[in-house]
Design a protein around this motif. Structure first.
Motif, PDB file in Angstrom:
ATOM      1  N   LEU A  37       0.837  -1.201   0.000  1.00 43.23           N
ATOM      2  CA  LEU A  37       0.000   0.000   0.000  1.00 43.23           C
ATOM      3  C   LEU A  37       0.870   1.248   0.000  1.00 43.23           C
ATOM      4  O   LEU A  37       1.984   1.245   0.532  1.00 43.23           O
ATOM      5  N   THR A  38       0.362   2.311  -0.590  1.00 40.88           N
ATOM      6  CA  THR A  38       1.081   3.588  -0.596  1.00 40.88           C
ATOM      7  C   THR A  38       0.154   4.685  -0.121  1.00 40.88           C
ATOM      8  O   THR A  38      -1.067   4.619  -0.293  1.00 40.88           O
ATOM      9  N   SER A  39       0.735   5.688   0.467  1.00 41.12           N
ATOM     10  CA  SER A  39      -0.041   6.818   0.962  1.00 41.12           C
ATOM     11  C   SER A  39      -0.305   7.823  -0.162  1.00 41.12           C
ATOM     12  O   SER A  39       0.324   7.776  -1.211  1.00 41.12           O
ATOM     13  N   VAL A  40      -1.247   8.718   0.108  1.00 38.80           N
ATOM     14  CA  VAL A  40      -1.694   9.667  -0.915  1.00 38.80           C
ATOM     15  C   VAL A  40      -0.625  10.695  -1.267  1.00 38.80           C
ATOM     16  O   VAL A  40       0.179  11.096  -0.439  1.00 38.80           O
ATOM     17  N   ILE A 127      -1.979   7.937   5.281  1.00 40.74           N
ATOM     18  CA  ILE A 127      -3.252   8.343   4.708  1.00 40.74           C
ATOM     19  C   ILE A 127      -3.356   7.659   3.351  1.00 40.74           C
ATOM     20  O   ILE A 127      -2.632   8.001   2.415  1.00 40.74           O
ATOM     21  N   LEU A 128      -4.242   6.670   3.276  1.00 42.86           N
ATOM     22  CA  LEU A 128      -4.358   5.839   2.076  1.00 42.86           C
ATOM     23  C   LEU A 128      -5.387   6.384   1.089  1.00 42.86           C
ATOM     24  O   LEU A 128      -5.320   6.086  -0.100  1.00 42.86           O
ATOM     25  N   ALA A 129      -6.356   7.135   1.578  1.00 44.64           N
ATOM     26  CA  ALA A 129      -7.363   7.767   0.729  1.00 44.64           C
ATOM     27  C   ALA A 129      -7.753   9.077   1.408  1.00 44.64           C
ATOM     28  O   ALA A 129      -7.792   9.162   2.634  1.00 44.64           O
ATOM     29  N   LEU A 130      -8.016  10.090   0.585  1.00 49.59           N
ATOM     30  CA  LEU A 130      -8.266  11.424   1.121  1.00 49.59           C
ATOM     31  C   LEU A 130      -9.176  12.196   0.180  1.00 49.59           C
ATOM     32  O   LEU A 130      -9.030  12.107  -1.043  1.00 49.59           O
ATOM     33  N   PRO A 143       1.061   0.860  10.677  1.00 48.11           N
ATOM     34  CA  PRO A 143       2.163   0.197   9.988  1.00 48.11           C
ATOM     35  C   PRO A 143       1.779  -1.147   9.362  1.00 48.11           C
ATOM     36  O   PRO A 143       2.535  -1.697   8.577  1.00 48.11           O
ATOM     37  N   ASP A 144       0.611  -1.665   9.733  1.00 49.52           N
ATOM     38  CA  ASP A 144       0.150  -2.930   9.150  1.00 49.52           C
ATOM     39  C   ASP A 144      -1.372  -2.921   9.060  1.00 49.52           C
ATOM     40  O   ASP A 144      -2.012  -1.924   9.387  1.00 49.52           O
ATOM     41  N   VAL A 166     -15.160   1.924   3.188  1.00 53.25           N
ATOM     42  CA  VAL A 166     -15.104   0.566   3.729  1.00 53.25           C
ATOM     43  C   VAL A 166     -14.803  -0.426   2.605  1.00 53.25           C
ATOM     44  O   VAL A 166     -13.982  -1.341   2.768  1.00 53.25           O
ATOM     45  N   ALA A 167     -15.437  -0.249   1.451  1.00 51.91           N
ATOM     46  CA  ALA A 167     -15.176  -1.128   0.305  1.00 51.91           C
ATOM     47  C   ALA A 167     -13.721  -1.009  -0.145  1.00 51.91           C
ATOM     48  O   ALA A 167     -13.073  -2.021  -0.462  1.00 51.91           O
ATOM     49  N   GLU A 168     -13.200   0.207  -0.154  1.00 51.63           N
ATOM     50  CA  GLU A 168     -11.801   0.428  -0.530  1.00 51.63           C
ATOM     51  C   GLU A 168     -10.865  -0.259   0.470  1.00 51.63           C
ATOM     52  O   GLU A 168      -9.886  -0.913   0.080  1.00 51.63           O
ATOM     53  N   ALA A 169     -11.168  -0.127   1.768  1.00 48.77           N
ATOM     54  CA  ALA A 169     -10.349  -0.768   2.803  1.00 48.77           C
ATOM     55  C   ALA A 169     -10.390  -2.290   2.664  1.00 48.77           C
ATOM     56  O   ALA A 169      -9.367  -2.960   2.830  1.00 48.77           O
TER      57      ALA A 169
END
Length: 189
Positions: A37-40, A127-130, A143-144, A166-169
């Motif tokens: 995963l990468t942050s925004v 922050i994975l989605a914003l 971290p996990d 929630v669907a994205e997570a």
């Protein structure tokens, strides 16, 4: 002579155990994002500052039993962020708060930070989605995949946005069936 050798060996063993425990503690506090995963990007820390309400989270000991949870971020003169987490402990019928420090782990244009509430030990905050347009909601991981939060600028988040996040997570591999929906019934103090 045997007693002093035995005593010295015991001290060496205890010292090695202490060093191993410390090494495990430090390495257990990863600041990298969860694997894959990468942050925004882009990320604007000035737009992220202020108060955020916790809408949902995965359970963990340091917030267990808390309702009305919020996090307030402010910029300090040294470039770090002050983080004040606050929630209501329903069992003790009292407010609980913790103040921490956050630092960027790389570019300030990317939503990856490390946060410490306990001295020198930092954990990842990613922050994975914003909501890039208005900074009104965020999907944040630790971290996990054991740490997940959905935050919003208000105590209520539109159902369509909640469902989307929630669907994205879930697609990212988080245990969305174990999410805790945070109640916000009290007036902030």
């Amino acid at each position: 002579m045997l007693i002093s050798v035995s005593s010295a060996l015991s001290r060496i063993f205890l010292g090695a155990l202490l060093v191993a425990g410390l090494a495990i503690s430090v390495t257990g506090c990863s600041t990298a994002p969860p694997e894959g995963l990468t942050s925004v990007t882009p990320f604007d820390v000035n737009r992220y500052l202020g108060k955020w309400y916790e809408i949902v989270r995965l359970d963990h000991s340091f917030e267990r039993g808390l309702t009305d949870v919020s996090a307030t971020y402010s910029l300090k003169s040294d470039g770090s962020l002050e983080v004040i987490n606050r929630g209501f402990n329903t069992k003790k019928d009292e407010w609980k708060s913790a103040t921490g420090r956050a630092l960027f782990t790389g570019s300030q244009n990317q939503g990856s930070l490390k946060v410490s509430f306990f001295g020198p030990f930092y954990g990842g905050y990613h922050i994975l989605a914003l909501d890039q347009a208005n900074y009104q909601w965020a999907l944040v991981a630790g971290p996990d995949r054991d740490y997940l939060w959905i935050l919003a600028r208000s105590k209520v988040l539109a159902p369509a946005i909640r469902e989307q996040l929630v669907a994205e997570a879930k697609k990212m591999g988080f245990a969305t069936d174990k999410l805790i929906w945070v109640e916000h019934n009290r007036t902030d103090h």
